[in-house]
Design a protein around this motif. Structure first.
Motif, short mmCIF file in Angstrom:
data_model
loop_
_atom_site.label_atom_id
_atom_site.label_comp_id
_atom_site.label_asym_id
_atom_site.label_seq_id
_atom_site.Cartn_x
_atom_site.Cartn_y
_atom_site.Cartn_z
N UNK A 205 6.32 7.39 13.10
CA UNK A 205 5.29 6.63 13.79
C UNK A 205 5.72 6.36 15.24
N UNK B 175 -2.64 -4.52 5.86
CA UNK B 175 -3.83 -3.67 5.94
C UNK B 175 -3.91 -2.80 7.18
N UNK B 176 -3.69 -3.38 8.35
CA UNK B 176 -4.02 -2.66 9.58
C UNK B 176 -2.80 -2.27 10.39
N UNK B 177 -1.69 -2.06 9.70
CA UNK B 177 -0.48 -1.65 10.39
C UNK B 177 -0.14 -0.19 10.15
N UNK B 178 0.94 0.23 10.76
CA UNK B 178 1.31 1.64 10.66
C UNK B 178 1.85 1.97 9.29
N UNK B 179 1.76 3.26 8.95
CA UNK B 179 2.34 3.76 7.72
C UNK B 179 3.70 4.38 8.02
N UNK C 175 2.75 1.13 3.58
CA UNK C 175 2.60 0.15 4.64
C UNK C 175 2.51 -1.23 4.00
N UNK D 154 -3.45 0.32 -3.63
CA UNK D 154 -3.46 -0.94 -2.90
C UNK D 154 -2.86 -2.06 -3.72
N UNK E 189 -4.42 7.02 -3.05
CA UNK E 189 -3.71 5.89 -2.48
C UNK E 189 -3.72 4.73 -3.46
N UNK F 63 0.82 -1.20 0.00
CA UNK F 63 0.00 0.00 0.00
C UNK F 63 0.87 1.26 0.00
N UNK G 270 -5.13 -0.63 18.67
CA UNK G 270 -6.25 -1.19 17.93
C UNK G 270 -7.55 -0.92 18.68
N UNK H 98 6.48 7.12 6.57
CA UNK H 98 6.44 8.32 5.74
C UNK H 98 7.80 8.67 5.15
N UNK I 22 -8.51 -2.21 5.03
CA UNK I 22 -7.36 -1.51 5.60
C UNK I 22 -6.53 -0.76 4.59
N UNK J 201 0.65 5.81 -0.40
CA UNK J 201 -0.26 6.95 -0.19
C UNK J 201 0.43 8.26 -0.53
N UNK K 75 -8.11 1.22 14.04
CA UNK K 75 -7.03 1.53 14.95
C UNK K 75 -6.79 3.03 14.96
N UNK L 189 1.65 10.02 15.68
CA UNK L 189 2.87 10.33 14.95
C UNK L 189 3.50 11.59 15.53
N UNK M 259 -3.54 5.85 15.56
CA UNK M 259 -2.08 5.92 15.60
C UNK M 259 -1.64 7.33 16.00
N UNK N 74 7.03 12.54 9.10
CA UNK N 74 6.35 12.01 10.27
C UNK N 74 6.98 10.70 10.72
N UNK O 194 0.66 2.49 17.75
CA UNK O 194 -0.63 2.13 17.16
C UNK O 194 -1.43 1.39 18.22
#
Lengths: 112, 116
Positions: B45, A97-101, A94, A50, A48, A31, B50, A103, B100, A33, B31, B35, B33, B43, B48
């Protein structure tokens, strides 16, 4: 930190000219962005992706297009730059799906 | 529109004190987060949490999440001059569509200044 680079880091251009910003990541993240950051607005999502060739619009997509022909590269194009697109642009990626991005360092774009 | 809103917008404390920042959001999330952004930089991180978690720790950071109130807080203990930065909360953008892949929705940030 994930290996995310952006180029150029700074650019000054004139109204009406096309501009392409590049984001490159070496983490094989699925992913990616593009955000813009303006005073008083925080970061806002532009587009974004995917997956390769799979992209979608974000909150402030008007005037922007994107392309992703390879996993590692995500391009943001301003077809005809306007002064309202003067901003700092951040790319992020990232892996799942549900983890941190993570930058990139940002590109400061000034449209005169 | 902004999903998260941080409070306060600016905070100045003495080195060694604790700093607390709050974030409120509007819709259901997967979730939340936090930063950090140093002046003129990208930025970073921090943490995080959930939607099924209530509290999380990472070093000097403590984050809480109250989904019933749609709010979160970030506590930085024993602050240092190097903690001077802007702090943003961000939520996954379920407002756009499910899954996600959607990008994060950021608040406007809290600017934290640690006085030596």
């Amino acid at each position: 930190d994930a290996g995310i680079t952006q180029s150029p880091r700074h650019k000054v251009t004139e109204t009406g000219t096309p501009v392409t910003l590049r984001c490159h990541q070496t983490e094989n993240h699925r992913y990616m962005y593009w955000y813009r950051q303006d005073p008083g607005h925080g970061l806002r999502l532009i587009h974004y992706s995917y997956g390769v060739k799979d992209t979608d619009k974000g909150e402030v997509s008007d005037g922007y297009s994107v392309s992703r022909s390879k996993t590692e590269d995500f391009l943001l194009t301003l077809e005809s730059a306007t002064s309202s697109q003067t901003s700092v642009y951040f790319c992020a990626s990232k892996g799942s799906s549900y983890n941190e991005q993570f930058f990139g360092p940002g590109t400061r774009l000034t449209v005169l | 529109s902004q999903q998260g809103e941080e409070d306060p917008q600016a905070l100045s404390i003495q080195e060694g004190e604790n700093a607390t920042m709050n974030c409120s959001y509007k819709t259901s999330i997967n979730n939340l987060q936090w930063y950090r952004q140093n002046s003129g930089r990208g930025l970073v991180h921090l943490i995080l949490i959930r939607s099924n978690e209530r509290e999380k720790h990472s070093g000097r950071l403590r984050v809480t999440l109250d989904t019933s109130k749609k709010s979160s807080s970030l506590l930085i203990t024993a602050s240092r001059a190097a903690d001077t930065a802007s702090y943003f909360c961000a939520t996954d953008a379920q407002a756009y569509s499910g899954g996600g892949a959607d990008g994060l929705t950021f608040g406007k940030g809290t600017h934290l200044i640690i006085q030596p």
